[in-house]
Scaffold this motif. Structure first.
Motif, PDB file in Angstrom:
ATOM      1  N   VAL A 153      -3.340  -4.001   1.664  1.00 51.43           N
ATOM      2  CA  VAL A 153      -3.752  -3.145   1.913  1.00 51.43           C
ATOM      3  C   VAL A 153      -4.188  -1.577   0.840  1.00 51.43           C
ATOM      4  O   VAL A 153      -5.553  -1.356   0.494  1.00 51.43           O
ATOM      5  CB  VAL A 153      -3.262  -2.369   3.230  1.00 51.43           C
ATOM      6  N   TYR A 165      -7.075   2.278  -2.324  1.00 45.63           N
ATOM      7  CA  TYR A 165      -6.999   1.161  -1.453  1.00 45.63           C
ATOM      8  C   TYR A 165      -7.564  -0.231  -2.269  1.00 45.63           C
ATOM      9  O   TYR A 165      -8.347  -0.325  -3.102  1.00 45.63           O
ATOM     10  CB  TYR A 165      -7.310   1.411  -0.648  1.00 45.63           C
ATOM     11  N   PHE A 187       2.442  -2.671   1.408  1.00 49.95           N
ATOM     12  CA  PHE A 187       1.506  -2.381   0.729  1.00 49.95           C
ATOM     13  C   PHE A 187       2.246  -2.300  -0.134  1.00 49.95           C
ATOM     14  O   PHE A 187       3.456  -2.032  -0.210  1.00 49.95           O
ATOM     15  CB  PHE A 187       1.750  -0.786   1.527  1.00 49.95           C
ATOM     16  N   VAL A 204      -1.521   3.108   5.718  1.00 51.93           N
ATOM     17  CA  VAL A 204      -1.683   2.068   6.281  1.00 51.93           C
ATOM     18  C   VAL A 204      -2.395   1.679   7.753  1.00 51.93           C
ATOM     19  O   VAL A 204      -2.773   0.947   8.421  1.00 51.93           O
ATOM     20  CB  VAL A 204      -0.625   0.744   6.149  1.00 51.93           C
TER      21      VAL A 204
END
Length: 328
Positions: A153, A165, A187, A204
């Protein structure tokens, strides 16, 4: 003649002083900014972000981890062979964490005399990807036999701590699910505090709300070896606190939390007794498909290679096996 010689000597002294003055900053720069002996170029924020996403981790030697200071040198023993995609059979084991002892803030593990065998119920083939894999033909990936994928992500940069991102996470989550590939997400964290870890988890959770997530939401915190990082001196307690904070936030949101980590960091940088309630995704690469991981505590997913070849993906890709069917 005497005056001329005196002038020459005076000029020579002045030149020597100037050379010393100019040399001092250069020497300082070399010592401070170049610990590994190679030139460290000036990099942009985007380049620092790319360098920081070490989502194909190398396992450092035990000697590389001392106190709370991590060696800046890259670990040796890089795998240079190309691994074709094959289902690797291994026996996972579970050793009770009563064998864990604490020493100077680190969780060490006494070598057990015998490893109990654990019968696996499933072995499911999977991959993990990010924007670095480029466009992915997920139908080809599924047809090849890939049943699950972890999609990145985003990340927190190791230089300035900003959150960025992944440019393809929406595309990958949508297309993988449409092709029948079960998805989880990860992540890449560089959290220093509980507050930062919670902020990462919230970021997230907000991103994945529109998608069908059946596999875990993963906290992927990695040591940066090739450069200075804001996390270089994080303590064992702080890192463990970050793991727990992220996972608890994910659990509260209704997802399955998981921790991704390599063997060395697990054994020498985390308090395993505090995180045993969370499923583990182990990163430990092998050179031969008959090899098994050296980590002898329980793990649910094993990332065993970083140079896999899968149709539909133009680059090398990480290969994983899940010993649990999270889609159920």
């Amino acid at each position: 003649m005497f005056n001329d010689n005196k002038k020459i000597k005076t000029i020579a002294i002045i030149e020597t002083v100037l050379i010393v003055i100019l040399a001092v900053p250069l020497v300082w720069y070399t010592l401070v900014h170049n610990r590994t002996g190679s030139t460290i170029p000036t990099i942009t924020k985007e380049q620092a972000y790319s360098t920081g996403i070490a989502y194909q981790p190398e396992t450092p030697s035990v000697e590389a981890v001392t106190d709370n200071i991590i060696s800046s040198e890259m670990p040796s023993g890089d795998i240079t062979t190309t691994t074709s995609f094959t289902t690797t059979t291994t026996t996972t084991t579970t050793v009770p964490l009563t064998t864990t002892m604490s020493k100077e803030g680190y969780a060490f593990n006494e070598e057990p005399t015998a490893l109990p065998d654990e019968e696996k119920e499933v072995e499911i083939d999977g991959i993990d990807v990010s924007e670095f894999q480029g466009y992915i033909d997920w139908k080809q990936v599924k047809d090849f036999g890939i049943d699950f994928a972890f999609i990145r992500v985003g990340c927190r940069t190791y230089a300035d701590g900003g959150i960025i991102y992944d440019s393809r996470f929406k595309e990958n989550l949508y297309s993988a699910d449409r092709a029948g590939v079960h998805t989880g997400v990860y992540f890449f964290s560089q959290a220093l505090t509980v507050e930062e870890a919670i902020k990462e988890a919230d970021a997230v959770i907000e991103c994945i709300k529109p998608f069908n997530i059946t596999y875990p939401v993963v906290f992927d915190w990695e040591i940066i070896y090739e450069d200075y990082a804001r996390t270089d001196s994080i303590s064992t307690d702080s890192l463990t606190d970050c793991c727990i904070a992220f996972c608890e936030r994910v659990k509260e949101a209704g997802y399955t939390p998981m921790i991704y980590q390599n063997t060395s960091t697990l054994l020498y940088k985390l308090d395993l007794s505090r995180i045993q309630q969370y499923d583990l995704w182990l990163a430990e690469y092998i050179e031969d498909e008959e090899d098994e991981p050296t980590y002898y505590h329980d793990f649910k997913i094993w990332q065993y290679a970083s140079d896999g070849q899968v149709p539909g993906i133009a680059t090398d890709v990480d290969l994983n096996i899940s010993f649990k069917d999270y889609s159920k």
